[in-house]
Design a protein around this motif. Structure first.
Motif, short mmCIF file in Angstrom:
data_model
loop_
_atom_site.label_atom_id
_atom_site.label_comp_id
_atom_site.label_asym_id
_atom_site.label_seq_id
_atom_site.Cartn_x
_atom_site.Cartn_y
_atom_site.Cartn_z
N ALA A 93 0.85 -1.19 0.00
CA ALA A 93 0.00 0.00 0.00
C ALA A 93 0.88 1.24 0.00
O ALA A 93 1.91 1.28 0.68
N SER A 94 0.48 2.24 -0.74
CA SER A 94 1.25 3.47 -0.81
C SER A 94 0.33 4.63 -1.15
O SER A 94 -0.79 4.45 -1.66
N ASN A 95 0.80 5.83 -0.85
CA ASN A 95 0.13 7.06 -1.28
C ASN A 95 1.19 8.15 -1.44
O ASN A 95 2.39 7.85 -1.44
N ALA A 96 0.76 9.38 -1.56
CA ALA A 96 1.71 10.47 -1.80
C ALA A 96 2.70 10.64 -0.67
O ALA A 96 3.80 11.19 -0.86
N SER A 97 2.34 10.16 0.55
CA SER A 97 3.23 10.30 1.71
C SER A 97 4.33 9.25 1.73
O SER A 97 5.31 9.40 2.45
N GLY A 98 4.14 8.16 0.96
CA GLY A 98 5.17 7.13 0.94
C GLY A 98 4.59 5.73 0.89
O GLY A 98 3.39 5.52 0.71
N GLN A 99 5.48 4.76 1.10
CA GLN A 99 5.14 3.34 1.05
C GLN A 99 4.95 2.81 2.47
O GLN A 99 5.78 3.03 3.34
N ALA A 100 3.84 2.10 2.71
CA ALA A 100 3.61 1.47 4.00
C ALA A 100 4.40 0.16 4.08
O ALA A 100 4.79 -0.41 3.06
N ARG A 101 4.64 -0.31 5.30
CA ARG A 101 5.27 -1.62 5.48
C ARG A 101 4.32 -2.69 4.96
O ARG A 101 3.15 -2.75 5.34
N SER A 102 4.81 -3.57 4.08
CA SER A 102 3.97 -4.59 3.47
C SER A 102 3.50 -5.61 4.50
O SER A 102 4.20 -5.91 5.46
N ALA A 103 2.30 -6.15 4.26
CA ALA A 103 1.80 -7.28 5.04
C ALA A 103 2.06 -8.55 4.24
O ALA A 103 1.83 -8.58 3.03
N LYS A 104 2.52 -9.59 4.92
CA LYS A 104 2.90 -10.82 4.23
C LYS A 104 2.20 -12.03 4.86
O LYS A 104 2.05 -12.09 6.08
N PHE A 105 1.82 -12.96 4.00
CA PHE A 105 1.11 -14.16 4.45
C PHE A 105 1.66 -15.37 3.72
O PHE A 105 2.32 -15.25 2.67
N THR A 106 1.38 -16.54 4.26
CA THR A 106 1.67 -17.81 3.59
C THR A 106 0.35 -18.48 3.28
O THR A 106 -0.51 -18.62 4.16
N LEU A 107 0.16 -18.91 2.03
CA LEU A 107 -1.08 -19.55 1.59
C LEU A 107 -0.76 -20.92 1.00
O LEU A 107 0.12 -21.04 0.13
N THR A 108 -1.47 -21.94 1.47
CA THR A 108 -1.30 -23.29 0.93
C THR A 108 -2.43 -23.58 -0.05
O THR A 108 -3.61 -23.49 0.31
N ILE A 109 -2.06 -23.90 -1.29
CA ILE A 109 -3.03 -24.34 -2.29
C ILE A 109 -3.08 -25.87 -2.25
O ILE A 109 -2.07 -26.54 -2.49
N LYS A 110 -4.22 -26.43 -1.93
CA LYS A 110 -4.36 -27.88 -1.84
C LYS A 110 -4.74 -28.47 -3.19
O LYS A 110 -5.34 -27.78 -4.02
N PRO A 111 -4.42 -29.73 -3.41
CA PRO A 111 -4.77 -30.35 -4.69
C PRO A 111 -6.28 -30.46 -4.89
O PRO A 111 -7.03 -30.65 -3.92
N VAL A 112 -6.70 -30.31 -6.13
CA VAL A 112 -8.11 -30.54 -6.45
C VAL A 112 -8.35 -32.05 -6.39
O VAL A 112 -7.61 -32.83 -7.01
N PRO A 113 -9.36 -32.52 -5.64
CA PRO A 113 -9.61 -33.97 -5.56
C PRO A 113 -9.88 -34.54 -6.95
O PRO A 113 -10.49 -33.88 -7.80
N PRO A 114 -9.45 -35.76 -7.21
CA PRO A 114 -9.69 -36.36 -8.54
C PRO A 114 -11.18 -36.57 -8.78
O PRO A 114 -11.96 -36.78 -7.85
N CYS A 115 -11.59 -36.52 -10.06
CA CYS A 115 -12.99 -36.73 -10.40
C CYS A 115 -13.39 -38.17 -10.11
O CYS A 115 -12.61 -39.10 -10.40
N PRO A 116 -14.57 -38.40 -9.54
CA PRO A 116 -15.01 -39.78 -9.30
C PRO A 116 -15.29 -40.48 -10.63
O PRO A 116 -15.72 -39.87 -11.61
N SER A 117 -15.02 -41.79 -10.68
CA SER A 117 -15.30 -42.58 -11.88
C SER A 117 -16.80 -42.70 -12.06
O SER A 117 -17.53 -42.98 -11.09
N PRO A 118 -17.31 -42.53 -13.29
CA PRO A 118 -18.76 -42.63 -13.49
C PRO A 118 -19.23 -44.07 -13.29
O PRO A 118 -18.58 -45.01 -13.74
#
Length: 466
Positions: free
Chosen positions: A405-430
């Protein structure tokens, strides 16, 4: 009672075992012998302390606040004991952190136990921005730590304390006072480490407290019942009887502005905290209490800490801390911490000190941008389903999220996160149909997205920014 110590000492405390509550009060006079005594120095059962049941509290020892005496060889101690309470195994703890325990030149051989010589040198190294003397700088012997470090999930507020020792110390004595408090907390009271995250002296010097990383949510052991989720900053001195110097106030403002900005805490806001059993049981375990995000220890328990004269400065301290280093991001949050593409959502929210130009990026292990979004305003809110801009599932893995985030006054300290993307479950057999039957309308596909390939190797780009 009057007695002389086996060493020349610079600090003195009393420890004991106690059943039940109640406050012990002591009047201590010190001198070079049994004929010459100083003015009385008052101390009592210390009001700082770890949470009940935490690793810090295992020893069960109780003690007075540590009294800084400068230099003495004898002590005369008068006690006022709490009524109808059982006290046992009381000990006088003599500490010398200046290398003068036996007289003459400074010694380096450490001795443990009551009357022991710490044998460490004066502080030398100082970190800059905001100018904090590290543990190595003030001479912390890391072998004295008993356990930890332990961490909260995040810092939500700060408590201001005072050490309640004498105010008449020189700048060069401050590292020794910190070493004395460290030794007293670990070797006499059996706590994991020094109780505070930071200490500040009357000359504006700031000292690193608990081990574990100054920008990490290290669990302190100072604000009984409310250590989890807080950071503890203690002023060296007794500010129930003396006014804090302007240098001390400015140092508290600097360290709080820096540390709370790392945690994206709004210094002017309030927060709910759950008690784990506070000083004097002011708030029984399980009680939810609303605090200002910069509060005094006395707000959390029955105590005068951080002293009347320092506590009266907190409104001004909050205002100054808010203004230092603008612009700022506040209350940056990510929920949840993991998502299945196309089958769940992750949301990021934050507020700011002013209208900002926001930029959120999701980065893979190779620092390539998977998705990015831009917004404008004093608040930020965005929800994502884990899909690329082309509508494909993002490959499973651990991703870094950066909110800028930033504006004319300057840059704010960034916020940082860790995100886990899980696998999409396999499609069930028809399942096979026994016989064809007409259907009024086709059923939606139970598997709209195919399972993506693993995260690509370095040099390739997943998806695109959009």
């Amino acid at each position: 009672m009057a007695l002389c110590a086996p060493i020349r000492f610079t600090a003195l405390g009393l420890t004991w075992n106690q059943r039940g509550g109640g406050t012990l009060r002591a009047s201590i006079r010190v001198g070079r012998d049994l004929l010459h005594w100083s003015q009385a120095l008052a101390t009592q059962t210390m009001e700082d302390g770890p949470d009940r049941g935490s690793p810090d509290s295992v020893s069960g020892r109780t003690g007075t606040d540590l009294v800084w005496v400068g230099s003495a060889e004898c002590a005369r101690i008068e006690l006022t004991l709490p009524e109808d309470r059982e006290l046992s195994d009381m000990r006088a703890i003599y500490i010398n952190t200046e290398g003068t325990a036996r007289g003459g030149a400074q010694r380096r051989d450490p001795g443990l136990g009551a009357g022991g010589l710490l044998g460490v040198t004066a502080a030398e190294a100082m970190t800059q921005k905001p100018g904090i003397t590290t543990r190595a700088g003030w001479g912390a012997n890391e072998r004295y730590r008993n356990c930890g470090p332990y961490y909260s999930s995040r810092v939500k507020m700060a408590f201001v304390h005072h050490t309640a020792n004498a105010n008449s110390y020189s700048p060069g004595q401050s590292p020794g006072i910190v070493r004395a408090i460290y030794w007293y907390h670990t070797k006499s009271l059996g706590w994991c480490d020094i109780a505070y995250n930071f200490l500040v002296d009357r000359y504006g010097q700031v000292f690193e407290g608990r081990y574990g990383g100054m920008t990490k949510p290290v669990l302190p052991g100072a604000t009984k019942g409310f250590n989890t989720g807080s950071v503890a900053v203690s002023a060296i001195g007794n500010f129930q009887i003396a006014r804090p110097t302007s240098a001390l106030i400015r140092a508290i403002e600097r360290v709080l502005a820096w540390r709370l900005d790392w945690a994206h805490v709004d210094p002017s806001a309030s927060v709910w905290m759950m008690s784990r059993g506070s000083t004097g049981n002011k708030y029984p375990p399980g009680t939810w209490v609303k605090f200002r995000t910069i509060a005094g220890h006395r707000n959390a328990g029955y105590t005068s800490c951080p002293g009347y004269y320092l506590y009266s400065h907190l409104p001004t301290i909050r205002s100054v801390v808010y203004k230092l280093g603008l612009p700022k991001i506040f209350n940056a949050k990510q929920t949840p911490s993991s998502v299945i593409p196309g089958q769940g959502h992750v949301t990021w929210k934050a507020t700011a000190s002013a209208t900002m130009n926001w930029n959120l990026k999701v980065l893979d292990a190779n620092a390539h941008v998977v998705r990015s979004w831009k917004r404008q305003g004093s608040k930020f809110s965005l929800t994502w389903d884990g899909l690329t801009s082309g509508g494909e599932p993002v490959p499973p893995g651990v991703y870094r999220v950066v909110l800028q985030a930033s504006n004319a006054s300057g840059q704010a300290r960034s916020a940082k996160f860790t995100l886990t993307i899980k696998p999409v479950p396999p499609c069930p057999s028809p399942s096979p149909s026994p016989s064809p039957s007409p259907s009024p309308s086709p059923s939606p596909s139970p598997c709209p997205y195919p399972s993506p390939s693993p995260t690509p190797s370095a040099g390739s780009v997943v998806g695109s920014s959009g």
